[in-house]
Design an enzyme around this catalytic site. Structure first.
Site, mmCIF file in Angstrom:
data_model
loop_
_atom_site.group_PDB
_atom_site.id
_atom_site.type_symbol
_atom_site.label_atom_id
_atom_site.label_comp_id
_atom_site.label_asym_id
_atom_site.label_seq_id
_atom_site.Cartn_x
_atom_site.Cartn_y
_atom_site.Cartn_z
ATOM 1 N N GLU A 69 0.804 -1.223 0.000
ATOM 2 C CA GLU A 69 0.000 0.000 0.000
ATOM 3 C C GLU A 69 0.838 1.274 0.000
ATOM 4 O OE1 GLU A 69 -3.890 -1.529 2.463
ATOM 5 O OE2 GLU A 69 -2.155 -0.967 3.652
HETATM 6 C C1 TNX Z 1 -4.529 -4.007 4.642
HETATM 7 S S1 TNX Z 1 -2.886 -6.336 4.330
HETATM 8 C C2 TNX Z 1 -3.261 -3.756 5.132
HETATM 9 C C3 TNX Z 1 -3.098 -3.356 6.539
HETATM 10 C C4 TNX Z 1 -4.419 -3.269 7.256
HETATM 11 C C5 TNX Z 1 -5.318 -4.395 6.825
HETATM 12 C C6 TNX Z 1 -6.618 -4.443 7.566
HETATM 13 C C7 TNX Z 1 -1.835 -5.312 4.122
HETATM 14 C C8 TNX Z 1 -0.616 -5.792 3.574
HETATM 15 N N1 TNX Z 1 -2.106 -4.041 4.447
HETATM 16 O O1 TNX Z 1 -2.395 -2.142 6.608
HETATM 17 O O2 TNX Z 1 -4.190 -3.327 8.623
HETATM 18 O O3 TNX Z 1 -5.579 -4.276 5.456
HETATM 19 O O4 TNX Z 1 -7.337 -5.598 7.232
#
Ligand code: TNX
Length: 510
Positions: free
Chosen positions: A322
């Site tokens: 992300e």
């Molecule tokens: C996505 S999964 C994220 C996290 C959040 C999560 C909540 C991932 C690699 N990144 O930053 O905590 O969703 O479900």
């Protein structure tokens, strides 16, 4: 009446081969003894302790490998572990022994005279002990009869993991140890610790004291409700505690995104050198390390060196997810510099699957976490020979709500009931990423909505038992109806252990 507590196959994860022999039940009598090879003394003591607790009787330790009513046999080369400089018996976490057999493979033989646990390594004996534990009653009983027959067992995947998010809410060493105790009973053998994120930094790093002074201080975590951090000593102690239970700690330092708290603590790591305010909301994708600044890499290398030094296991997770505020070219530049640093300090890099967009060192492992039915980057990485860890959020994310009424959790990946967590297969989740590309499966638990160990237990159990079986048991042997019935019997065991599991209405709990 024989108080047969369990059938031979009433175990999660389901063993590969179960051959009951009802004529060969073993009745626990008053003269209980455990014998073991000297190299398996620890295991023998653990078994003796377990037997003392459930029988309420004294259990003696006898010398000689096959003199006791309970026998622990180490077969093969493993007896010579001490002479092999690159294998430490306390940390024998290699996936395979030299004969090519998984190190966790074991057999249990139960007949009227004795109960024998046999494996090529202490790791295998530990797995055998977890199976035996489930064949014994959860509470002390006067009469105990173990089902006769033979179990032969080994894992489908070498990596069966779960993850705790210490950044959004910090959980201290006692909570983490308790969690390790629970997961090890399900033969989960990796615990990934998400140590850093926008809201908090949870591991002390030499030379960068403000990371934990600021990042672990009061008001950190989502809603400011999860302060705290691990000192280096506490972390090292946890790694050792996990290793004694054959659980490998996989530390994650998330970058280049998810770093707001780093830039609060050290404004020189922002693009313009100006301070940024701390954040305790659950937004993602707004912060980034700066790919074009040398300070960035000095910081990252210090962190990777420190974490690698403290971590005997083979993996270092560098995050990579992300990074929405990192321009794509900067993202690739950053990872081109950072991924090789894991190797420089002796570790194999794992990253969330977005890292597949960068040039990967051959040993790097993308961890798939999304809900889409296909992913070109991961398929390409698999085709290039990379191993992959499967964590599709719609099947493995333990922070998703079970159902609409779940008091905790998120729902961006949908609701995740127990059957849904069980009834899928990692080898056909993504086109181009088959059995041979999989290192294994992991069920992450993010902590935005969690505040206590009881919350962790509520979200993890029973779904982690489903993922444990997905990762261990051969695909053709897995069946929801059978799992559901065996899971019902784990309920009283969890209750006896004080585990706050979710009494999902999908299961007819005993
Ligand atoms: C996505 S999964 C994220 C996290 C959040 C999560 C909540 C991932 C690699 N990144 O930053 O905590 O969703 O479900």
């Amino acid at each position: 009446m024989q108080a047969l507590t369990r059938q031979l196959g009433d175990v999660i994860p389901l063993p590969v081969s179960v051959r009951p022999d009802p004529a060969a039940n073993f009745r626990i009598s008053s003269d209980l003894s455990v014998s073991a090879a000297p190299e398996a003394a620890d295991l023998a003591e653990q078994l003796a302790e377990l037997l003392r607790r459930v029988t309420g009787r004294p259990v003696s330790r006898t010398s000689g490998e096959d003199a006791g009513s309970f026998r622990i046999l180490l077969d093969g080369y493993d007896k010579n572990l001490d002479q092999n400089p690159d294998q430490n018996p306390d940390q024998n976490l290699d996936a395979y022994d030299r004969s090519g057999k998984p190190a966790e493979a074991y057999a249990i033989e139960i007949n009227p005279e004795s109960v024998t646990l046999r494996a090529g390594s202490n790791q295998g004996l530990f797995a055998a002990l977890q199976t035996l534990r489930q064949l014994l009653p959860e509470e002390p009983a006067d009469e105990i009869v173990l089902p006769g027959g033979r179990i032969e067992d080994e894992p489908r995947f070498a990596y069966r993991g779960t993850m705790l998010d210490l950044a959004r809410h910090f959980f201290g060493p006692a909570d983490i140890r308790s969690f390790i105790d629970s997961i090890a009973q399900l033969k989960i053998n990796h615990l990934h610790l998400h140590l850093t994120d926008d809201q908090g930094w949870r591991l002390e790093i030499p030379g960068w004291p403000r990371l934990t002074e600021v990042g672990g201080g009061p008001g950190t975590g989502v809603d400011g409700a999860g302060p705290g951090f691990l000192t280096m000593q506490e972390y090292a102690d946890l790694v050792a505690y996990a290793a004694a239970r054959y659980v490998t700690i996989v530390p994650e330092i998330d970058m280049p995104g998810h770093v707001n708290i780093v830039q609060v603590a050290y404004p020189e790591l922002t693009a313009d050198g100006r301070p940024v305010p701390p954040r305790t909301d659950a937004e993602v994708g707004y912060s980034s390390l700066v790919a074009g600044k040398e300070e960035t890499y000095a910081f990252v290398e210090d962190v990777i060196r420190a974490v690698s030094d403290l971590t005997p296991g083979p993996y270092l997770h560098i995050g990579g997810d992300e990074a929405f505020s990192t321009p794509p070219e900067d993202y690739r530049t950053f990872l081109r510099r950072v991924l090789p640093l894991a190797g420089k300090y002796g570790k194999r890099a794992i990253g969330w699957h977005e890292i597949a967009a960068a040039d990967l060192p051959p040993t790097a492992i993308p961890q798939y976490w999304r809900i889409e039915p296909a992913d070109g980057g991961v398929a390409q990485a698999a085709a290039a020979g990379h191993q992959v860890i499967m964590s599709p959020a719609d099947r493995t994310y333990l922070d998703m709500k079970y159902d609409r009424d779940s008091p905790l959790g998120l729902d961006w990946a949908g609701l995740l009931g127990v059957e849904r967590a069980y009834d899928w297969d990692p080898a056909d989740r993504l086109p181009g990423v088959g059995e041979e590309s999989l290192l294994g499966v992991e069920a992450p638990l993010w902590s935005e909505t969690l505040r206590s160990l009881a919350d962790v237990q509520f979200m993890a159990f029973p779904r982690l038992a489903a993922i444990a079986e997905v990762g261990w048991t051969p695909r053709a042997d897995r069946e929801w109806r059978s799992f559901r019935a065996r899971l019902a019997a784990l309920g009283p065991r969890w209750t006896a252990q004080g585990i706050n599991f979710h009494r999902s209405p999908e299961i007819d709990w005993l």
